[in-house]
Design a protein around this motif. Structure first.
Motif, PDB file in Angstrom:
ATOM      1  N   ASP A 166       0.815  -1.216   0.000  1.00 35.32           N
ATOM      2  CA  ASP A 166       0.000   0.000   0.000  1.00 35.32           C
ATOM      3  C   ASP A 166       0.848   1.266   0.000  1.00 35.32           C
ATOM      4  O   ASP A 166       0.542   2.225  -0.706  1.00 35.32           O
ATOM      5  CB  ASP A 166      -0.928   0.002   1.216  1.00 35.32           C
ATOM      6  N   ILE A 167       1.915   1.281   0.804  1.00 38.53           N
ATOM      7  CA  ILE A 167       2.733   2.490   0.906  1.00 38.53           C
ATOM      8  C   ILE A 167       3.474   2.755  -0.395  1.00 38.53           C
ATOM      9  O   ILE A 167       3.746   3.906  -0.746  1.00 38.53           O
ATOM     10  CB  ILE A 167       3.716   2.392   2.110  1.00 38.53           C
ATOM     11  N   LYS A 168       3.791   1.690  -1.137  1.00 35.69           N
ATOM     12  CA  LYS A 168       4.497   1.847  -2.417  1.00 35.69           C
ATOM     13  C   LYS A 168       3.626   2.523  -3.473  1.00 35.69           C
ATOM     14  O   LYS A 168       4.143   3.072  -4.442  1.00 35.69           O
ATOM     15  CB  LYS A 168       4.951   0.479  -2.929  1.00 35.69           C
ATOM     16  N   LYS A 169       2.315   2.485  -3.277  1.00 32.72           N
ATOM     17  CA  LYS A 169       1.402   3.088  -4.246  1.00 32.72           C
ATOM     18  C   LYS A 169       1.350   4.610  -4.131  1.00 32.72           C
ATOM     19  O   LYS A 169       0.828   5.285  -5.022  1.00 32.72           O
ATOM     20  CB  LYS A 169      -0.008   2.524  -4.057  1.00 32.72           C
ATOM     21  N   LEU A 170       1.867   5.165  -3.040  1.00 29.68           N
ATOM     22  CA  LEU A 170       1.775   6.599  -2.794  1.00 29.68           C
ATOM     23  C   LEU A 170       2.977   7.325  -3.394  1.00 29.68           C
ATOM     24  O   LEU A 170       4.127   6.973  -3.129  1.00 29.68           O
ATOM     25  CB  LEU A 170       1.708   6.874  -1.287  1.00 29.68           C
ATOM     26  N   ASP A 171       2.711   8.335  -4.180  1.00 29.73           N
ATOM     27  CA  ASP A 171       3.782   9.122  -4.783  1.00 29.73           C
ATOM     28  C   ASP A 171       4.478   9.968  -3.726  1.00 29.73           C
ATOM     29  O   ASP A 171       3.826  10.592  -2.871  1.00 29.73           O
ATOM     30  CB  ASP A 171       3.222  10.041  -5.873  1.00 29.73           C
ATOM     31  N   CYS A 176      10.255   3.463   3.993  1.00 25.17           N
ATOM     32  CA  CYS A 176      10.770   3.484   5.359  1.00 25.17           C
ATOM     33  C   CYS A 176      10.557   4.819   6.057  1.00 25.17           C
ATOM     34  O   CYS A 176      11.005   5.006   7.189  1.00 25.17           O
ATOM     35  CB  CYS A 176      12.267   3.138   5.371  1.00 25.17           C
ATOM     36  N   ALA A 177       9.897   5.766   5.360  1.00 25.64           N
ATOM     37  CA  ALA A 177       9.605   7.085   5.935  1.00 25.64           C
ATOM     38  C   ALA A 177      10.881   7.817   6.355  1.00 25.64           C
ATOM     39  O   ALA A 177      10.906   8.476   7.393  1.00 25.64           O
ATOM     40  CB  ALA A 177       8.642   6.971   7.110  1.00 25.64           C
ATOM     41  N   GLU A 178      11.910   7.721   5.537  1.00 23.09           N
ATOM     42  CA  GLU A 178      13.167   8.381   5.875  1.00 23.09           C
ATOM     43  C   GLU A 178      13.025   9.895   5.913  1.00 23.09           C
ATOM     44  O   GLU A 178      13.834  10.593   6.523  1.00 23.09           O
ATOM     45  CB  GLU A 178      14.249   7.966   4.863  1.00 23.09           C
ATOM     46  N   ASN A 179      11.992  10.410   5.267  1.00 22.00           N
ATOM     47  CA  ASN A 179      11.733  11.859   5.287  1.00 22.00           C
ATOM     48  C   ASN A 179      10.697  12.253   6.343  1.00 22.00           C
ATOM     49  O   ASN A 179      10.133  13.340   6.291  1.00 22.00           O
ATOM     50  CB  ASN A 179      11.276  12.325   3.906  1.00 22.00           C
ATOM     51  N   GLY A 180      10.447  11.357   7.286  1.00 25.49           N
ATOM     52  CA  GLY A 180       9.558  11.676   8.396  1.00 25.49           C
ATOM     53  C   GLY A 180       8.082  11.512   8.107  1.00 25.49           C
ATOM     54  O   GLY A 180       7.242  12.038   8.848  1.00 25.49           O
ATOM     55  N   GLU A 181       7.741  10.773   7.036  1.00 29.28           N
ATOM     56  CA  GLU A 181       6.330  10.606   6.693  1.00 29.28           C
ATOM     57  C   GLU A 181       5.546   9.918   7.808  1.00 29.28           C
ATOM     58  O   GLU A 181       4.367  10.195   8.005  1.00 29.28           O
ATOM     59  CB  GLU A 181       6.197   9.797   5.394  1.00 29.28           C
TER      60      GLU A 181
END
Length: 218
Positions: A166-171, A176-181
């Motif tokens: 699911d997370i791969k579908k988001l642009d 891994c949320a390396e940008n703090g997502e």
């Protein structure tokens, strides 16, 4: 090698620690979990610091929780390293993956304190890291999201193969949320003696972040 682990309670620091301990010659003296000046919450993830203590107990590793505001962070962190050096700690373990600016800061601080900075995950593909984390049997839950990137439905999700799909579908969202997502909290895995028992509670909003409260089961 004897090291401390820079600790948030999330998946990246856990995987970095796990990889480090795969070498039987390595030992971890303690987890260093920096806490807010409210003395209640871990700085990075907004987790009640008692949950960090529960993680440490399950891994039979000491946890140290220095308190600092943003301005005094480096001074407090260096002071803690100086104490650990007296216990023959040679290195620090960090879960950074590709944020160069933060890695440079860590390397400078550790160099000034004359200890080695270790980055077991550095430069690796974040999708592959998440697959490894899931495959090794770790269990973790999303406890914080950036509400300008993810909606509230992501809070409380367990990181598994469906989550990865699911997370791969988001642009523009790193797996891994390396940008703090998002931020996560590990509640079970190969380093734990037993899984942590909890229920999820209220959602708290602070700026562009939503945080999920975890409650101890009775």
């Amino acid at each position: 090698m004897k090291a401390f682990a820079s600790w948030s309670g999330g998946k990246d620091c856990m995987l970095a620690l796990y990889r480090f301990l795969k070498d039987s010659e390595n030992t971890v003296e303690c987890l260093v979990n920096m806490c807010d000046t409210d003395a209640v919450h871990s700085r990075s993830h907004g987790i009640d610091k008692n949950w960090i203590r529960k993680q440490a107990k399950q891994m039979e590793i000491e946890v140290i929780q220095p308190v600092s505001d943003f301005a005094g962070y480096e001074k407090v962190f260096k002071h803690q390293i100086s104490i650990l050096k007296e216990r023959n700690v040679e290195a620090g373990i960090f879960g950074d993956i590709y944020l160069k600016e933060h890695k440079v800061w860590i390397e400078r601080v550790c160099s000034e304190m004359q200890i080695q900075a270790l980055f077991p995950l550095w430069g690796e593909n974040t999708e592959d890291l998440l697959k490894e984390f899931i495959g090794e049997g770790f269990k973790t839950i999303l406890v914080a999201i950036r509400n300008d990137v993810l909606d509230n439905s992501w809070l409380g999700q367990v990181i598994d193969t469906r989550f990865l799909a699911d997370i791969k579908k988001l642009d523009g969202v790193d797996p891994c949320a390396e940008n703090g997502e998002y931020h996560s909290f590990v509640f079970d895995g190969p380093l734990f003696s037993t899984a942590l028992d909890f229920t999820t509670g209220a959602t708290i909003t602070s700026g562009n972040h939503n945080f999920l409260h975890l409650k101890q089961n009775d």
